[in-house]
Scaffold this motif. Structure first.
Motif, short mmCIF file in Angstrom:
data_model
loop_
_atom_site.label_atom_id
_atom_site.label_comp_id
_atom_site.label_asym_id
_atom_site.label_seq_id
_atom_site.Cartn_x
_atom_site.Cartn_y
_atom_site.Cartn_z
N SER A 196 0.84 -1.20 0.00
CA SER A 196 0.00 0.00 0.00
C SER A 196 0.88 1.25 0.00
N LEU A 197 0.26 2.38 -0.32
CA LEU A 197 0.98 3.64 -0.35
C LEU A 197 0.87 4.32 1.00
N GLY A 198 1.98 4.84 1.48
CA GLY A 198 1.97 5.62 2.70
C GLY A 198 1.38 7.00 2.46
N PRO A 199 1.26 7.78 3.50
CA PRO A 199 0.66 9.12 3.36
C PRO A 199 1.57 10.04 2.55
N ALA A 200 0.94 10.99 1.86
CA ALA A 200 1.69 12.00 1.12
C ALA A 200 2.17 13.09 2.08
N GLU A 201 3.42 13.49 1.91
CA GLU A 201 3.98 14.57 2.70
C GLU A 201 4.37 15.71 1.77
N PRO A 202 4.15 16.94 2.17
CA PRO A 202 4.55 18.06 1.32
C PRO A 202 6.04 18.01 1.01
N GLY A 203 6.39 18.10 -0.25
CA GLY A 203 7.78 18.01 -0.65
C GLY A 203 8.49 19.35 -0.62
N GLU A 204 9.81 19.28 -0.61
CA GLU A 204 10.62 20.49 -0.72
C GLU A 204 10.78 20.85 -2.19
N THR A 205 11.13 22.09 -2.44
CA THR A 205 11.42 22.50 -3.82
C THR A 205 12.78 21.99 -4.25
N THR A 206 13.75 21.97 -3.31
CA THR A 206 15.11 21.54 -3.63
C THR A 206 15.65 20.67 -2.49
N TYR A 207 16.34 19.60 -2.87
CA TYR A 207 16.99 18.70 -1.92
C TYR A 207 18.46 18.57 -2.27
N GLN A 208 19.29 18.29 -1.26
CA GLN A 208 20.64 17.81 -1.51
C GLN A 208 20.59 16.29 -1.53
N LEU A 209 21.41 15.65 -2.34
CA LEU A 209 21.28 14.21 -2.54
C LEU A 209 21.74 13.37 -1.36
N ASP A 210 22.31 13.98 -0.34
CA ASP A 210 22.61 13.22 0.88
C ASP A 210 21.44 13.27 1.87
N ASP A 211 20.32 13.83 1.46
CA ASP A 211 19.13 13.91 2.30
C ASP A 211 18.48 12.53 2.40
N PRO A 212 18.39 11.94 3.59
CA PRO A 212 17.83 10.58 3.71
C PRO A 212 16.37 10.50 3.29
N ARG A 213 15.67 11.61 3.23
CA ARG A 213 14.26 11.60 2.82
C ARG A 213 14.09 11.23 1.35
N LEU A 214 15.18 11.24 0.59
CA LEU A 214 15.10 10.91 -0.82
C LEU A 214 15.15 9.41 -1.10
N GLN A 215 15.65 8.64 -0.15
CA GLN A 215 15.90 7.23 -0.42
C GLN A 215 14.61 6.46 -0.67
N ASP A 216 14.53 5.84 -1.85
CA ASP A 216 13.39 5.00 -2.24
C ASP A 216 12.07 5.75 -2.06
N THR A 217 12.05 6.98 -2.57
CA THR A 217 10.91 7.88 -2.37
C THR A 217 10.32 8.29 -3.71
N PHE A 218 8.98 8.35 -3.77
CA PHE A 218 8.28 8.81 -4.96
C PHE A 218 7.91 10.28 -4.77
N HIS A 219 8.20 11.08 -5.76
CA HIS A 219 7.86 12.50 -5.73
C HIS A 219 6.71 12.70 -6.72
N VAL A 220 5.51 12.78 -6.17
CA VAL A 220 4.29 12.77 -6.97
C VAL A 220 3.95 14.20 -7.36
N PHE A 221 3.85 14.43 -8.66
CA PHE A 221 3.63 15.78 -9.16
C PHE A 221 2.21 16.26 -8.85
#
Length: 300
Positions: A196-221
């Motif tokens: 199942s899909l987890g809850p949607a969280e408001p995304g940032e406009t810009t991330y650095q690639l060492d940000d752990p929030r990016l790992q295996d994450t879908f960014h839904v437009f």
């Protein structure tokens, strides 16, 4: 079959498109894999020096093609299965079967473009009982690359699909903190262990690639799909909102580990398990085609 310009790479006869400075190397016989994309003398994609060509679908590198479904799908909590509208459960591997099967080269311009085609066969029908032609079209641009994933329904029943890309961009892991990913207007989501899909969280406009929030994450437009990857020495802009293209639902970010010298930014037409929850699921009527088009523009 057209005459193919070949180049030996790691002992494999790959197909080459382009010139001496800007070119593609592709392995149609190994899942239609784009192995190298060299832009003005610089490799933009990662490929391991000691790739295991006995299991090319498992190699971390290039751009594996994900079809007919991206990601993990579940039936009754069992991964690698999906249930059709009649209640029949089918077995289908994560990311589908395209990356495991040989493609035919159906058209080629040795300087600029190639079309590779996968059709339904005994190898596909058990897990995906539909007649189709799946084309991957790569076209070199003066400042980048255009890729079209075209799905044609050659059968008599409507066909479900949600294909995608799995670009492995070359990036030394020490440069992640100095690399940014811009994703305007996107929410973060992840898949739960039961599919199942987890809850949607408001995304940032810009991330650095060492940000752990990016790992295996879908960014839904939420609105117009777009992304940009700014690495030391170059910038890659993803143009995803193109006329005539099927809508891109999300971009997924992933890397194998904190020390991997690659980072994956993956445009996807749908979300994992869309065959059941519907987010990004596309239905193609008999005799119809649908194309998902993206352009990757490169600047210094």
């Amino acid at each position: 079959m057209p005459l193919l310009p070949k180049q030996d790479f790691q002992g494999q006869p790959l197909v080459r498109v382009g010139d001496a400075d800007t070119f593609l190397l592709l392995a149609p016989q190994h899942g239609g894999r784009l192995v190298r994309w060299v832009h003005r003398g610089q490799d933009l994609l990662y490929w391991p020096d000691a790739a295991d060509w006995s299991r090319p679908a498992k190699v971390r590198g290039g751009n594996p093609l994900l079809f007919p479904f991206i990601g993990r799908h579940f039936a009754d909590g069992n991964p690698g299965q999906w249930r059709d509208g009649q209640g029949t459960v089918h077995t289908l591997a994560q990311h589908g079967f395209a990356r495991d099967l040989p493609f035919d080269v159906s058209a080629i311009d040795a300087q600029a473009a190639i079309t590779m085609t996968l059709r339904d066969s005994d190898a596909t029908r058990a897990g995906y009982p539909f007649a189709f032609a799946f084309d991957a079209i790569y076209r070199l641009l003066p400042d980048g690359l255009e890729v079209t994933l075209r799905t044609t329904n050659t059968g008599t029943q409507r066909l479900p699909s949600y294909p995608g890309h799995h670009f492995y961009f070359a990036l030394p892991h020490a440069q992640r903190a100095g690399t940014s990913l811009t994703l305007p207007g996107a929410d973060r989501m992840r898949q739960q262990p039961d599919g199942s899909l987890g809850p949607a969280e408001p995304g940032e406009t810009t991330y650095q690639l060492d940000d752990p929030r990016l790992q295996d994450t879908f960014h839904v437009f939420r609105n117009s799909p777009a992304a940009a990857l700014a690495m030391p020495g170059r910038r890659i802009r993803f143009e995803l909102d193109l006329p005539g293209s099927a809508p891109w639902h999300a971009v997924t970010t992933w890397s194998e580990s904190e020390t991997s010298d690659f980072y994956c930014v993956e445009p996807w037409v749908g979300l994992p398990d869309a065959i059941h929850h519907g987010q990004g699921l596309r239905w193609i009527e008999p005799g119809q085609s649908e194309s998902a088009v993206c352009r990757l523009r490169v600047t210094a």
